[in-house]
Design a protein around this motif. Structure first.
Motif, PDB file in Angstrom:
ATOM      1  N   GLY A  16     -43.357  -7.491 -15.811  1.00  0.00           N
ATOM      2  CA  GLY A  16     -44.701  -7.323 -16.342  1.00  0.00           C
ATOM      3  C   GLY A  16     -44.843  -7.726 -17.794  1.00  0.00           C
ATOM      4  N   HIS A  17     -46.104  -7.802 -18.222  1.00  0.00           N
ATOM      5  CA  HIS A  17     -46.460  -7.986 -19.625  1.00  0.00           C
ATOM      6  C   HIS A  17     -47.349  -6.826 -20.037  1.00  0.00           C
ATOM      7  CE1 HIS A  17     -45.847 -12.647 -19.704  1.00  0.00           C
ATOM      8  NE2 HIS A  17     -44.724 -11.992 -19.869  1.00  0.00           N
ATOM      9  N   LEU A  18     -47.029  -6.248 -21.171  1.00  0.00           N
ATOM     10  CA  LEU A  18     -47.833  -5.165 -21.729  1.00  0.00           C
ATOM     11  C   LEU A  18     -48.600  -5.712 -22.924  1.00  0.00           C
ATOM     12  CD1 LEU A  18     -48.403  -2.081 -21.432  1.00  0.00           C
ATOM     13  CD2 LEU A  18     -46.698  -1.748 -23.241  1.00  0.00           C
ATOM     14  N   HIS A  19     -49.925  -5.754 -22.793  1.00  0.00           N
ATOM     15  CA  HIS A  19     -50.785  -6.251 -23.865  1.00  0.00           C
ATOM     16  C   HIS A  19     -51.265  -5.057 -24.698  1.00  0.00           C
ATOM     17  CE1 HIS A  19     -51.381 -10.449 -22.331  1.00  0.00           C
ATOM     18  NE2 HIS A  19     -50.904  -9.871 -21.247  1.00  0.00           N
ATOM     19  N   LEU A  20     -51.027  -5.124 -25.996  1.00  0.00           N
ATOM     20  CA  LEU A  20     -51.357  -4.016 -26.891  1.00  0.00           C
ATOM     21  C   LEU A  20     -52.519  -4.399 -27.805  1.00  0.00           C
ATOM     22  CD1 LEU A  20     -47.720  -3.032 -27.915  1.00  0.00           C
ATOM     23  CD2 LEU A  20     -49.167  -1.933 -26.196  1.00  0.00           C
ATOM     24  N   PRO A  21     -53.334  -3.417 -28.184  1.00  0.00           N
ATOM     25  CA  PRO A  21     -54.480  -3.705 -29.059  1.00  0.00           C
ATOM     26  C   PRO A  21     -54.037  -4.210 -30.434  1.00  0.00           C
ATOM     27  CG  PRO A  21     -54.725  -1.569 -27.981  1.00  0.00           C
ATOM     28  CD  PRO A  21     -53.318  -2.025 -27.722  1.00  0.00           C
ATOM     29  N   ASP A  49     -54.944 -13.636 -19.155  1.00  0.00           N
ATOM     30  CA  ASP A  49     -56.000 -13.960 -20.111  1.00  0.00           C
ATOM     31  C   ASP A  49     -56.992 -12.804 -20.241  1.00  0.00           C
ATOM     32  OD1 ASP A  49     -54.844 -16.450 -20.510  1.00  0.00           O
ATOM     33  OD2 ASP A  49     -56.143 -17.460 -19.058  1.00  0.00           O
ATOM     34  N   TYR A  50     -57.356 -12.217 -19.100  1.00  0.00           N
ATOM     35  CA  TYR A  50     -58.262 -11.062 -19.138  1.00  0.00           C
ATOM     36  C   TYR A  50     -57.599  -9.886 -19.836  1.00  0.00           C
ATOM     37  CZ  TYR A  50     -62.255 -12.694 -16.364  1.00  0.00           C
ATOM     38  OH  TYR A  50     -63.398 -13.336 -15.938  1.00  0.00           O
ATOM     39  N   ALA A  51     -56.302  -9.680 -19.574  1.00  0.00           N
ATOM     40  CA  ALA A  51     -55.589  -8.563 -20.203  1.00  0.00           C
ATOM     41  C   ALA A  51     -55.575  -8.716 -21.724  1.00  0.00           C
ATOM     42  CB  ALA A  51     -54.166  -8.489 -19.660  1.00  0.00           C
ATOM     43  N   LYS A  52     -55.315  -9.927 -22.180  1.00  0.00           N
ATOM     44  CA  LYS A  52     -55.311 -10.176 -23.624  1.00  0.00           C
ATOM     45  C   LYS A  52     -56.664  -9.855 -24.237  1.00  0.00           C
ATOM     46  CE  LYS A  52     -54.666 -13.951 -26.972  1.00  0.00           C
ATOM     47  NZ  LYS A  52     -56.043 -13.898 -27.535  1.00  0.00           N
ATOM     48  N   ARG A  53     -57.723 -10.305 -23.592  1.00  0.00           N
ATOM     49  CA  ARG A  53     -59.071 -10.073 -24.125  1.00  0.00           C
ATOM     50  C   ARG A  53     -59.433  -8.585 -24.095  1.00  0.00           C
ATOM     51  NH1 ARG A  53     -62.540 -14.607 -23.646  1.00  0.00           N
ATOM     52  NH2 ARG A  53     -64.161 -13.206 -24.471  1.00  0.00           N
ATOM     53  N   PHE A  59     -57.788  -1.602 -25.366  1.00  0.00           N
ATOM     54  CA  PHE A  59     -57.129  -1.061 -24.183  1.00  0.00           C
ATOM     55  C   PHE A  59     -55.676  -1.527 -24.098  1.00  0.00           C
ATOM     56  CE2 PHE A  59     -61.639  -1.510 -23.174  1.00  0.00           C
ATOM     57  CZ  PHE A  59     -61.947  -0.231 -22.720  1.00  0.00           C
ATOM     58  N   VAL A  60     -54.752  -0.601 -23.905  1.00  0.00           N
ATOM     59  CA  VAL A  60     -53.398  -0.976 -23.519  1.00  0.00           C
ATOM     60  C   VAL A  60     -53.477  -1.468 -22.080  1.00  0.00           C
ATOM     61  CG1 VAL A  60     -51.094  -0.093 -22.984  1.00  0.00           C
ATOM     62  CG2 VAL A  60     -52.252   0.631 -25.084  1.00  0.00           C
ATOM     63  N   THR A  61     -53.005  -2.664 -21.826  1.00  0.00           N
ATOM     64  CA  THR A  61     -53.206  -3.277 -20.508  1.00  0.00           C
ATOM     65  C   THR A  61     -51.899  -3.849 -19.989  1.00  0.00           C
ATOM     66  OG1 THR A  61     -55.453  -3.884 -21.197  1.00  0.00           O
ATOM     67  CG2 THR A  61     -54.595  -4.921 -19.206  1.00  0.00           C
ATOM     68  N   VAL A  62     -51.524  -3.458 -18.773  1.00  0.00           N
ATOM     69  CA  VAL A  62     -50.321  -3.988 -18.148  1.00  0.00           C
ATOM     70  C   VAL A  62     -50.705  -4.882 -16.978  1.00  0.00           C
ATOM     71  CG1 VAL A  62     -49.962  -2.015 -16.562  1.00  0.00           C
ATOM     72  CG2 VAL A  62     -48.021  -3.451 -17.252  1.00  0.00           C
ATOM     73  N   VAL A  63     -50.092  -6.054 -16.930  1.00  0.00           N
ATOM     74  CA  VAL A  63     -50.220  -6.974 -15.802  1.00  0.00           C
ATOM     75  C   VAL A  63     -48.805  -7.336 -15.362  1.00  0.00           C
ATOM     76  CG1 VAL A  63     -52.484  -7.881 -16.432  1.00  0.00           C
ATOM     77  CG2 VAL A  63     -50.431  -8.958 -17.359  1.00  0.00           C
ATOM     78  N   TYR A  64     -48.672  -7.784 -14.135  1.00  0.00           N
ATOM     79  CA  TYR A  64     -47.335  -7.960 -13.569  1.00  0.00           C
ATOM     80  C   TYR A  64     -47.394  -8.924 -12.396  1.00  0.00           C
ATOM     81  CZ  TYR A  64     -49.543  -4.714 -10.372  1.00  0.00           C
ATOM     82  OH  TYR A  64     -50.442  -4.137  -9.504  1.00  0.00           O
TER      83      TYR A  64
END
Length: 303
Positions: A16-21, A49-53, A59-64
């Motif tokens: 996964g990738h964890l996108h942080l604010p 791309d949506y997670a980054k935005r 929002f802390v956002t995880v995608v995988y």
């Protein structure tokens, strides 16, 4: 800020990738989101791309990558198992709850294309998700038993299942696995009668526009029995009580699924139609994504 992370769905390790604010502060508590990628996709494409935005909105956002796909583990490769896909999202929620900077009482889920169907499905029985949003939702079970909202004749569905049964027997005897494409694999397969979903799917997944080496754009043929047995929408009226946001393009041939989910939902709901957008345009075309992201950020502010 993006961190490479991993968690497990039973014996399978999920990449996964964890996108942080921006201006992330590990001493704070943040609302968190789980993002689910389209069928055949991976975390580095539209869902990333949506997670980054969304991370830019706080929002802390995880995608995988789902089990059996992308950089995640699991055999057989390229299995599209809807039940496992739903469990992947639960395990992503488990992972988020272990992070000290995540407020476990403020978690939501979103998905794109088939990921939207899986987001709706998991939210029906995963109460840690307090809100659910979809973009170009395309439920895998309903979609596999027909095409773009038109149910296939039962005889055709049975023929498909007979084919899958024969292939399983062949593979049990040592035959090589067979794969089916999610989108056309060559430009020669596209003609004037090709639906926009498939035409534009080729352009996104098979060209530099969106292609990624981990995104194979095909699935194991013997996934079909699992897909036929699955429904993303069956418990919406009774169990999906969380707020629901459905984003669909006015020109999307899959908008029918967002319309269906909206009609089935008896809870708080909104259908946000992006004028002029097709299914794939909402993946990466700035004119349309720039409308979807603020709407999602506003929606998830309820967390």
């Amino acid at each position: 800020m993006v961190e490479t992370v991993s968690f497990r769905n039973k014996e399978v390790e999920i990449a996964g990738h964890l996108h942080l604010p921006e201006n992330f502060n590990g001493e704070k508590k943040y609302p968190a989101l789980v993002g689910i990628h389209p069928a055949g996709g991976v975390k580095e494409q539209t869902i990333g791309d949506y997670a980054k935005r969304l991370a830019e909105h706080g929002f802390v956002t995880v995608v995988y990558d789902s089990s059996y796909q992308g950089a995640s583990g699991g055999e057989p490769r390229l299995l599209e198992d809807p039940t496992t896909r739903v469990e992947d999202a639960r395990c992503a929620a488990d992972f988020l709850t272990t992070l000290p900077f995540v407020d476990s009482d403020r978690m939501g889920v979103f998905g794109i294309c088939a990921g939207g169907g899986y987001a709706i499905s998991v939210a029906q029985t995963e109460r840690r998700f307090k809100a659910v949003a979809t973009v170009s939702a395309a439920p895998m079970g309903e979609g596999s038993r027909g095409f773009l909202g038109h149910l296939s004749p039962v005889a055709e569905q049975i023929d498909t299942l007979e084919m899958v049964a024969q292939q399983r027997t062949a593979e049990a005897g040592g035959a090589q696995p067979l794969y089916a494409p999610f989108v056309p694999e060559t430009l020669e397969e596209i003609n004037e009668s090709t639906p926009d979903l498939l035409r534009e799917g080729y352009d996104y997944y098979r060209t530099p526009r969106g292609q990624h080496p981990n995104s194979k754009g095909r699935f194991l043929l013997t996934s079909m029995d699992k897909m036929f047995a699955f429904s993303a929408f069956d418990q919406i009226p009774e169990l999906l009580t969380q707020p629901l946001l459905l984003i669909a393009g006015s020109k999307a041939d899959t908008k029918v699924f967002s319309d269906q989910a909206y009609e089935l939902s008896k809870g708080p709901k909104e259908l946000f139609v992006v004028d002029g957008a097709t299914h794939i345009a909402l993946y990466d075309v700035p004119e349309y994504v720039d409308q979807a992201i603020p709407k999602m950020a506003e929606f998830f502010a309820v967390l």
